[in-house]
Design an enzyme around this catalytic site. Structure first.
Site, PDB file in Angstrom:
ATOM      1  N   HIS A  87       0.833  -1.203   0.000  1.00  0.00           N
ATOM      2  CA  HIS A  87       0.000   0.000   0.000  1.00  0.00           C
ATOM      3  C   HIS A  87       0.862   1.245   0.000  1.00  0.00           C
ATOM      4  CE1 HIS A  87       0.203   2.083   3.935  1.00  0.00           C
ATOM      5  NE2 HIS A  87       0.555   0.901   4.412  1.00  0.00           N
ATOM      6  N   CYS A  88       0.280   2.308  -0.519  1.00  0.00           N
ATOM      7  CA  CYS A  88       0.905   3.627  -0.461  1.00  0.00           C
ATOM      8  C   CYS A  88      -0.114   4.573   0.163  1.00  0.00           C
ATOM      9  CB  CYS A  88       1.336   4.074  -1.852  1.00  0.00           C
ATOM     10  SG  CYS A  88      -0.053   4.236  -2.997  1.00  0.00           S
ATOM     11  N   GLN A  89      -0.056   5.854  -0.201  1.00  0.00           N
ATOM     12  CA  GLN A  89      -0.966   6.806   0.420  1.00  0.00           C
ATOM     13  C   GLN A  89      -2.379   6.709  -0.161  1.00  0.00           C
ATOM     14  OE1 GLN A  89      -0.103   8.429   2.996  1.00  0.00           O
ATOM     15  NE2 GLN A  89      -1.772   9.905   3.258  1.00  0.00           N
TER      16      GLN A  89
END
Ligand code: FAD
Length: 554
Positions: free
Chosen positions: A505-507
Site C-alpha cells: 500500500h501507499c498513500q
C-alpha cells in the site's frame, strides 16, 4: 378532456404545465391542500440559514401567475379526500371553510408526495418540508436573539442541510442519529469525513442514539444514551414515506417498495389515473427492481412523462439511479446507483475501486482533494454505482458517471472518455479517466486489490503488509505491523521480502499499483490495498465511533 391533479408542487406542477404546452384545449385543475404551490422545497433549509434572504424567492409561482401563463385552474387550500373510480370523481374539502364538493375527471394525476415519519410520541417537533415549517422555525429563532438550541433528528439529506443552516444562524445544534454513521446512503468509509466536519463546526453529534421523549424538566430531550439535551427547537428529519393514502383508498395497486405502482408511462393500475413523484414506486436502473427514491429531478421528469401519456404521446419514463448531491460546510458528497453495503446485503458480486485524485492539475492553485469509489459488476464490467466526497469538481464527476451509467458504458470505458481539460478545471487524465484505469486494470487482471475492511482477515491468514511510501510518510503515521520498503528501493530489496502473500500500500493506491506490478513480475503473490492508507484510515476511524454494548442496548 378534464385532468385533475392532486398536489401542486414538483411532480404535480410539472405534469400540469407540460400538459398545457401539449394541449391548449385541455381543462386542467390543480388541487393543493396547502396555501402555496410550486414552492422551492429544496431551498427551504437555505432560507433558515439566511443564505436565501427573501422568503418570496421560495415562492416560484402563484395560482395567479400559473393561470396567466398556463391557463391552469389552481385551487389552494383544497384537499382531495377520496377518489371514486367507478364514477370518475374526486371529493374535495376546502381546508378553510370545510365545504365539500365533487369534481369529475377524465384523467387524474396523483402527485401527493411523501409524508414525514411520525416523531416520538408526546414530543413537539417540526419538520422542514413546507413554507409553514420554515415560518415556524424562523419565529422560534428570531425569538431567541441571544442564541437558540436545536436538536435535529436524522442525519440524511434534510437533517444535514438543517444542521448546516442552523449553525450558520448561530444555533447550538445536537444531531441525533439512530445509526452508527452519518448519511446512510454512503458507505461508511466515504461518510467518515462528515463526522469530523460536523465536529469542527461545534455540532454535538450523537451516533447510535435515539430520542426517548421530553426530558423530565421539560426544557429539552431525553436521549437513549442517558443524557438530556437542551432544545428550543426540534427538527424531525428522520425520514419520509410515500403518501399512498388516496391511492390506497381508491384501491390502486401499491408496489412492493410501498410506493404507488405505475407502469413506465406513470399510469397506475387504473388506466385513467396517473401517479408521479415521491409517492410513487420507481424502477431501479441497475436491477429493474422496485425502488423508492424521493428526489426532485425524478418528480419533475415523471410529471412530464405523465402529461405526455395523457396527451397521447407516451414516452417511457426512464428508470432511477438515485443520483444525489449534498453540500455540508464546503464538503461535497455525491452518489449514484448502488453502494457497497447495498450490494453486500443483496448478495450481489461486485468489484470496488477507490481513488483519491485532486479536482484539477495539482500544480495549478486551488486544487482540492476528492475521494472516489466505483462499484463494478465483475462479470459484465457494468458500473453499479459511485460515491464521491470532496470539494469543487465533485458535482461534474458524479454527473459524468451517472451519464455513463444511463448510457450503458462499462467501467473500463471511462478510460476512453474525452473530457474537457485545462489546468484550472481538470487534469489531462481526468479523475474519471483515472478511475477507469483502475477499473480496467482490475478487469484485465493487471492488478488485484483488497479492501480496507478485508485487510485484518487477510493478515490473520498470513499475508504480510508492505508500506511502499517514503520513510517520512511511514513515520508520520502507518498501519500497525506494516513493514516499510519505499517504492524506489523495492527492486534492490526483493530479497528482504517474505515469500508469503503480500499486500502493498501507499498513500492513495497509485504507487501501490506500481509496486504490485513490479513484485508480481518478480513472482510474488501481491494485492494492492485499494485507496491506500487514506481509505484505510477513513475506515479505521470508524472504530472510534463504534458503540459500546450499553449504547447498543439503549
Ligand atoms: P411535493 O413536492 O412534496 O408535493 C406534494 C404536494 O401535494 C404537497 O404540497 C402536498 O400539500 C400536496 N398534497 C398531498 N396530498 C394532497 C391531497 N390529498 N390533496 C391536495 N394536495 C395534496 N430533492 C432533490 O433532488 N434535491 C434536493 O436538494 C432536495 N432538497 C430537499 C430539501 C427539502 C427541505 C425537502 C423537503 C425536499 C428536498 N428534495 C430534494 C426532495 C424534493 O423536494 C421532492 O423529491 C419533490 O418535491 C417531490 O415532488 P412531489 O410532487 O412528489 O411532492
Amino acid at each position: 378532456m378534464r385532468t385533475l391533479i392532486v398536489g401542486g408542487v414538483a411532480g404535480g406542477m410539472s405534469a400540469a404545465t407540460r400538459l398545457r404546452r401539449l394541449d391548449e384545449s385541455a381543462e386542467i385543475v390543480v388541487f393543493e391542500r396547502g396555501q402555496y404551490v410550486s414552492f422551492a422545497n429544496c431551498g427551504l433549509p437555505y432560507y433558515v440559514g439566511g443564505v436565501i434572504t427573501n422568503r418570496s424567492d421560495l415562492l416560484l409561482q402563484t395560482p395567479e401567475s400559473l393561470t396567466a401563463r398556463f391557463r391552469l385552474d389552481v385551487r389552494i387550500n383544497r384537499e382531495v379526500t377520496s377518489v371514486d373510480r367507478a364514477a370518475r370523481t374526486v371529493t374535495v374539502r376546502d381546508t378553510i371553510t370545510g365545504d365539500v364538493s365533487t369534481e369529475p375527471y377524465d384523467r387524474l394525476v396523483l402527485a401527493a408526495g411523501a409524508s414525514a415519519r411520525s416523531a416520538p410520541r408526546g414530543l413537539a417537533t417540526t419538520t422542514l418540508r413546507t413554507i409553514d415549517d420554515v415560518d415556524h422555525i424562523e419565529s422560534v429563532l428570531s425569538g431567541r436573539p441571544d442564541g437558540a438550541t436545536a436538536v435535529v433528528i436524522g442525519a440524511g439529506f434534510i437533517g444535514l442541510e438543517a444542521v448546516e443552516n442552523l449553525v450558520h444562524r448561530g444555533v447550538r445544534v445536537t444531531l441525533v442519529q439512530r445509526g452508527m454513521q452519518l448519511f446512510g446512503p454512503l458507505d461508511p468509509e466515504m461518510a467518515a469525513p462528515l463526522l469530523a466536519t460536523l465536529q469542527e463546526q461545534g455540532v454535538d453529534v450523537r451516533l447510535g442514539t435515539t430520542v426517548l421523549g421530553a426530558s423530565a424538566d421539560g426544557l429539552g430531550l431525553a436521549l437513549s444514551d442517558g443524557t438530556t439535551v437542551a432544545a428550543d427547537l426540534v427538527i424531525d428529519a428522520s425520514g419520509v414515506s410515500p403518501d399512498t393514502s388516496l391511492a390506497e383508498q381508491a384501491g390502486l395497486r401499491i408496489g412492493a417498495s410501498g410506493g404507488v405502482w405505475v407502469d413506465d408511462t406513470q399510469r397506475t393500475s387504473d388506466a385513467f389515473i396517473y401517479a408521479v413523484g415521491d409517492g410513487v414506486e420507481k424502477t431501479d436502473a441497475v436491477t429493474g427492481d422496485p425502488l423508492l427514491v424521493t428526489m426532485a429531478g425524478l418528480a419533475n421528469r415523471h410529471g412530464r412523462a405523465a402529461a405526455d401519456s395523457i396527451a397521447g404521446q407516451p414516452e417511457p419514463a426512464s428508470p432511477a439511479l438515485g443520483t444525489a448531491i449534498l453540500g455540508l460546510f464546503g464538503v461535497v458528497v455525491a452518489l449514484t446507483g448502488w453502494s457497497e453495503k447495498r450490494l453486500v446485503a443483496a448478495g450481489r458480486a461486485h468489484r470496488i475501486a477507490h481513488t483519491h485524485p485532486v479536482s484539477h492539475a495539482g500544480y495549478y492553485p486551488g486544487a482540492e482533494p476528492m475521494s472516489m469509489k466505483l462499484l463494478i459488476d465483475p462479470q459484465t464490467d457494468a458500473i453499479l454505482g459511485a460515491q464521491i466526497v470532496g470539494g469543487s469538481g465533485v458535482d461534474k464527476r458524479i454527473d459524468v458517471i451517472a451519464t455513463a451509467m444511463a448510457g450503458g458504458l462499462t467501467a473500463s470505458a471511462l478510460t476512453r472518455l474525452e473530457l474537457a481539460y485545462a489546468p484550472q478545471f481538470a487534469s489531462a487524465k481526468d479523475p474519471i479517466n483515472q478511475l477507469g484505469y483502475v477499473a480496467d486494470n482490475l478487469r484485465a487482471g493487471t492488478s488485484r486489490n483488497i479492501q480496507w475492511h478485508e485487510l485484518a482477515a487477510a493478515r490473520v491468514a498470513g499475508a504480510v503488509l508492505v508500506d511502499v511510501r517514503s520513510i517520512g510518510e511511514f513515520e508520520g503515521g502507518s498501519i500497525p505491523g506494516a513493514i516499510n520498503v519505499p517504492l524506489d528501493e523495492l527492486r534492490s530489496r526483493l530479497a528482504d521480502l517474505p515469500t508469503a502473500p503480500l499486500i502493498v500500500h501507499c498513500q492513495v493506491g497509485q504507487r501501490g499499483h506500481t509496486a504490485a506490478r513490479l513484485l508480481t513480475q518478480h513472482g510474488f503473490d501481491v494485492r494492492n490495498l485499494d485507496g491506500g492508507y487514506r481509505t484505510w484510515l477513513a475506515g479505521d476511524s470508524l472504530s472510534t465511533v463504534r458503540p459500546t454494548p450499553e449504547r447498543i442496548l439503549a
